[in-house]
Design a protein around this motif. Sequence first.
Motif, PDB file in Angstrom:
ATOM      1  N   VAL A 259       0.842  -1.193   0.000  1.00 34.40           N
ATOM      2  CA  VAL A 259       0.000   0.000   0.000  1.00 34.40           C
ATOM      3  C   VAL A 259       0.878   1.245   0.000  1.00 34.40           C
ATOM      4  O   VAL A 259       1.750   1.402   0.863  1.00 34.40           O
ATOM      5  CB  VAL A 259      -0.915   0.019   1.242  1.00 34.40           C
ATOM      6  N   LEU A 260       0.654   2.127  -0.953  1.00 28.19           N
ATOM      7  CA  LEU A 260       1.366   3.399  -1.019  1.00 28.19           C
ATOM      8  C   LEU A 260       0.398   4.514  -0.628  1.00 28.19           C
ATOM      9  O   LEU A 260      -0.663   4.667  -1.251  1.00 28.19           O
ATOM     10  CB  LEU A 260       1.914   3.628  -2.431  1.00 28.19           C
ATOM     11  N   MET A 261       0.758   5.263   0.424  1.00 26.35           N
ATOM     12  CA  MET A 261      -0.112   6.319   0.951  1.00 26.35           C
ATOM     13  C   MET A 261       0.525   7.692   0.762  1.00 26.35           C
ATOM     14  O   MET A 261       1.734   7.853   0.871  1.00 26.35           O
ATOM     15  CB  MET A 261      -0.351   6.105   2.450  1.00 26.35           C
ATOM     16  N   TRP A 262      -0.331   8.686   0.500  1.00 24.80           N
ATOM     17  CA  TRP A 262       0.135  10.074   0.499  1.00 24.80           C
ATOM     18  C   TRP A 262      -0.899  10.945   1.233  1.00 24.80           C
ATOM     19  O   TRP A 262      -2.055  11.005   0.851  1.00 24.80           O
ATOM     20  CB  TRP A 262       0.356  10.607  -0.916  1.00 24.80           C
ATOM     21  N   GLU A 263      -0.454  11.550   2.322  1.00 19.97           N
ATOM     22  CA  GLU A 263      -1.274  12.449   3.135  1.00 19.97           C
ATOM     23  C   GLU A 263      -2.650  11.865   3.443  1.00 19.97           C
ATOM     24  O   GLU A 263      -3.690  12.487   3.214  1.00 19.97           O
ATOM     25  CB  GLU A 263      -1.367  13.825   2.479  1.00 19.97           C
ATOM     26  N   GLY A 264      -2.636  10.639   3.953  1.00 20.12           N
ATOM     27  CA  GLY A 264      -3.851  10.016   4.470  1.00 20.12           C
ATOM     28  C   GLY A 264      -4.689   9.260   3.478  1.00 20.12           C
ATOM     29  O   GLY A 264      -5.702   8.655   3.864  1.00 20.12           O
ATOM     30  N   ASN A 270      -1.717  -3.169  -4.429  1.00 21.34           N
ATOM     31  CA  ASN A 270      -1.846  -4.409  -5.182  1.00 21.34           C
ATOM     32  C   ASN A 270      -1.367  -5.575  -4.319  1.00 21.34           C
ATOM     33  O   ASN A 270      -0.544  -5.394  -3.417  1.00 21.34           O
ATOM     34  CB  ASN A 270      -1.055  -4.361  -6.492  1.00 21.34           C
ATOM     35  N   ALA A 271      -1.903  -6.759  -4.609  1.00 17.66           N
ATOM     36  CA  ALA A 271      -1.650  -7.931  -3.760  1.00 17.66           C
ATOM     37  C   ALA A 271      -0.783  -8.968  -4.460  1.00 17.66           C
ATOM     38  O   ALA A 271      -0.816  -9.126  -5.685  1.00 17.66           O
ATOM     39  CB  ALA A 271      -2.972  -8.569  -3.347  1.00 17.66           C
ATOM     40  N   ILE A 272      -0.007  -9.673  -3.639  1.00 18.23           N
ATOM     41  CA  ILE A 272       0.748 -10.854  -4.052  1.00 18.23           C
ATOM     42  C   ILE A 272       0.179 -12.046  -3.281  1.00 18.23           C
ATOM     43  O   ILE A 272      -0.024 -11.964  -2.067  1.00 18.23           O
ATOM     44  CB  ILE A 272       2.242 -10.694  -3.738  1.00 18.23           C
ATOM     45  N   ASP A 273      -0.101 -13.149  -3.964  1.00 14.68           N
ATOM     46  CA  ASP A 273      -0.583 -14.366  -3.292  1.00 14.68           C
ATOM     47  C   ASP A 273       0.591 -15.109  -2.680  1.00 14.68           C
ATOM     48  O   ASP A 273       1.591 -15.377  -3.371  1.00 14.68           O
ATOM     49  CB  ASP A 273      -1.265 -15.306  -4.289  1.00 14.68           C
ATOM     50  N   CYS A 289       2.197 -13.243  -8.601  1.00 10.10           N
ATOM     51  CA  CYS A 289       1.647 -11.907  -8.842  1.00 10.10           C
ATOM     52  C   CYS A 289       1.338 -11.791 -10.322  1.00 10.10           C
ATOM     53  O   CYS A 289       2.181 -12.160 -11.152  1.00 10.10           O
ATOM     54  CB  CYS A 289       2.649 -10.837  -8.415  1.00 10.10           C
ATOM     55  N   PRO A 290       0.133 -11.313 -10.701  1.00 11.29           N
ATOM     56  CA  PRO A 290      -0.901 -10.741  -9.840  1.00 11.29           C
ATOM     57  C   PRO A 290      -1.630 -11.813  -9.033  1.00 11.29           C
ATOM     58  O   PRO A 290      -1.408 -13.004  -9.207  1.00 11.29           O
ATOM     59  CB  PRO A 290      -1.836 -10.071 -10.841  1.00 11.29           C
ATOM     60  N   SER A 291      -2.527 -11.340  -8.170  1.00 13.22           N
ATOM     61  CA  SER A 291      -3.312 -12.242  -7.339  1.00 13.22           C
ATOM     62  C   SER A 291      -4.328 -13.007  -8.185  1.00 13.22           C
ATOM     63  O   SER A 291      -4.801 -12.525  -9.215  1.00 13.22           O
ATOM     64  CB  SER A 291      -4.038 -11.445  -6.261  1.00 13.22           C
ATOM     65  N   THR A 292      -4.661 -14.210  -7.723  1.00 10.81           N
ATOM     66  CA  THR A 292      -5.747 -14.953  -8.357  1.00 10.81           C
ATOM     67  C   THR A 292      -7.102 -14.496  -7.829  1.00 10.81           C
ATOM     68  O   THR A 292      -8.137 -14.844  -8.398  1.00 10.81           O
ATOM     69  CB  THR A 292      -5.595 -16.463  -8.114  1.00 10.81           C
ATOM     70  N   HIS A 350       6.105  -5.972  -8.487  1.00 10.75           N
ATOM     71  CA  HIS A 350       5.349  -4.746  -8.765  1.00 10.75           C
ATOM     72  C   HIS A 350       5.934  -4.007  -9.971  1.00 10.75           C
ATOM     73  O   HIS A 350       5.185  -3.405 -10.753  1.00 10.75           O
ATOM     74  CB  HIS A 350       5.335  -3.847  -7.530  1.00 10.75           C
ATOM     75  N   ASN A 351       7.243  -4.059 -10.116  1.00 15.14           N
ATOM     76  CA  ASN A 351       7.885  -3.372 -11.234  1.00 15.14           C
ATOM     77  C   ASN A 351       7.545  -4.035 -12.564  1.00 15.14           C
ATOM     78  O   ASN A 351       7.198  -3.362 -13.541  1.00 15.14           O
ATOM     79  CB  ASN A 351       9.399  -3.363 -11.007  1.00 15.14           C
ATOM     80  N   GLU A 352       7.634  -5.366 -12.597  1.00  9.45           N
ATOM     81  CA  GLU A 352       7.398  -6.088 -13.845  1.00  9.45           C
ATOM     82  C   GLU A 352       5.909  -6.212 -14.180  1.00  9.45           C
ATOM     83  O   GLU A 352       5.512  -6.045 -15.336  1.00  9.45           O
ATOM     84  CB  GLU A 352       8.013  -7.494 -13.742  1.00  9.45           C
TER      85      GLU A 352
END
Length: 493
Positions: A259-264, A270-273, A289-292, A350-352
């Motif tokens: 999870v990437l957050m900025w100011e709340g 995104n999820a990895i199984d 990745c990605p999740s099923t 996440h990069n690929e």
Amino acid sequence: MKFSIITQTNRIKMSVLSENRADEATQQMRYAAVEGKNVLFITCFLAKLLYDRDLPMLKKVAAMKPNIHMVFGNTEDDEGLAQKFRDDGILTGEAIFADMSDDEKAGPNIAEACKATGVHFDAIFSPYEHAMFLVGEVGELLNIPCNPGTAYSAARDKRLARQVCEEKGVQTPRFGKVESASEIEAMVERIGLPLILKPSSGASSDGVYKCNTLEDVYKHFERVHGELTEAKYMAWNPGCEMVVLLEAYIDGDEFDVDVLMWEGECVYANAIDNWPTHEPYFMEEGSNCPSTYTGEKLESLHQYSIDCVKALGFVSGLFHVETKYSHIKDTPLLIEVNPRMGGGHTHLYHNEVWGVDLFTEFFMCSIGIPVNPPRAAVPNCAMGDFDIICAKTGIMQNVTWMDHLKENPSVVAYKVFAEEGDEVIGYDTEIPQWLGHYLVKSDDVHKTIKILKDLIPTFEPPIMEKKNRRPSTGRGIRRFSTAGAEGAAMIEN
């Protein structure tokens, strides 16, 4: 505390950054805004272990020309590590040495050493699990914009994290701490069996056990209670209450949600199984990745993870949230919140798959630059990995038993962890070790999973049985400590 918006750009660029759009033009402005920032980078003992893994990512952010001032301990090893960071172009500012041996004094000692430099620090950053509390504590002591110290304290202490989440209305599994063997029976009665026993603060599933009986609880309590003071990775935990935690076992699928957050507000998730672990020791075995998971279930995983991050009091940053989706309760439940990038292949996946460089986003967010990365609308590809766990104790005969993977076009890379002649520890002794690891890539997640599983029967590790084998006292060769998938380069196809 709110993060400050960039001050060294002109008004037009400031306006664009404040709008925080997820497009490439804004992303380039974010990169440019890094230049000249005075960043206080806190290291710890993990910096040496994870050096090779982190170096390419650190070089990318260093190329954006921030002034990186790094904090080290005050040993000869730390002096050598500082020089290594300097030679590789990461340490571009002050090398700051402080006594970090005492958990309670580490933060104040670092703050005093930083004040002595006369540098005004714009931001504070660390990628290391065990330094997270120090980021909050030192940031507050030096008045550097950062998340509240109380948020880092709660995240690093699994018991406190559950307590805070419950108080904020976020559901968690039943839990309780045990400080002595005399407290075990009453706590087991309250939580029920089976249950999970683990240290209240730790990493990489070390010291985590599934207990099916009261006898299991007593046995594993004695082991973990001893490791809390003897093992460096457990004993050195600034800001953490080091006790044994018991919690209800969750029967369900496990996930890592980044999870990437900025100011709340969440700007990316995104999820990895995680594949089922080998119980009772929770040896990691595979992921994809990605999740099923799709639709409402996947969305509920994302939202639950965001709710946990907010409940702990975080405002901005990158968070690796580990959860299980309970089959019984039909809801996600918390394992832990890590205020950092996840280990293993998290960055690569996440990069690929999504085109998002989590490490760079984490760094920019930590130094006050609004983040909202451009990302793929649909997965660019599908990736997965598998860990081969030792079945029997003995002596490894050669290191070529995975070389047939060179002929498989779907295998991106692989790594053998045990050298020829090494003693390896299997399930027949007690806590086994990982022997090897491989990484697969295809155009579909279900295809990737099938390739991974089809390869499993092809491995025959050449282990000669050793007579009079000794019992295991740990997990043997660990990836994070022996330059495996998280460390030295794997063999790439």
